[in-house]
Design a protein around this motif. Sequence first.
Motif: not given
Length: 175
Positions: A53-54, A61-62, A64-76, A106-114
């Motif tokens: 978040t910081a 919200d992981f 949203e952060i991941e989705l924003a990371s695909y925007d080439e203008n969102n370096e943070r 083994v990937f599991t849980g919210g981030v690991g699964e999705n």
Amino acid sequence: SIDTSMGLTPLGGLPMVTRSGDLDPSVVTYIMKKENMSAEQTDSMLNKKSGLTAVSGMVPDFREIELASYDENNERAQIAIKQFTYSIASYVAKYAVAMNGVDYIVFTGGVGENQINIRKGICEKLEFMGVKIDVEANNVRGEEKEISAPDSKVKVYLVPTNEELMIAKETAKLI
């Protein structure tokens, strides 16, 4: 096997969406003195206002952060996701050293699964250990499946969690 659930996890010190991750202990008192912060304020900062978040400057919200990371203008957001995958891969490597090797991841849980690209990013950082991901097999969410390439020295799996079932089983043990 190493559980990469990203939620409640045995990998202490991992950066979570709002938590700081690993810190040298002297950093805590330094911040408290420099910013004239109480223990409660410091606790809130390190556990609720740090982590991805910081770094990203976004809501905790992981997805949203991941989705924003695909925007080439969102370096943070890009930096936050790169830091996250690096940190997870680093912990897997540390545990591999402690266990004298790894047979399975083994990937599991919210981030690991999705989060398909997060799994891919972590595995790519572990290629030096012989981890190879099958990009096509990895293109799945929440389905029990082997996602490693046939020639991977370490088998990689996606295993969905059933938290409700686990809570029910633990409750039944207590009763």
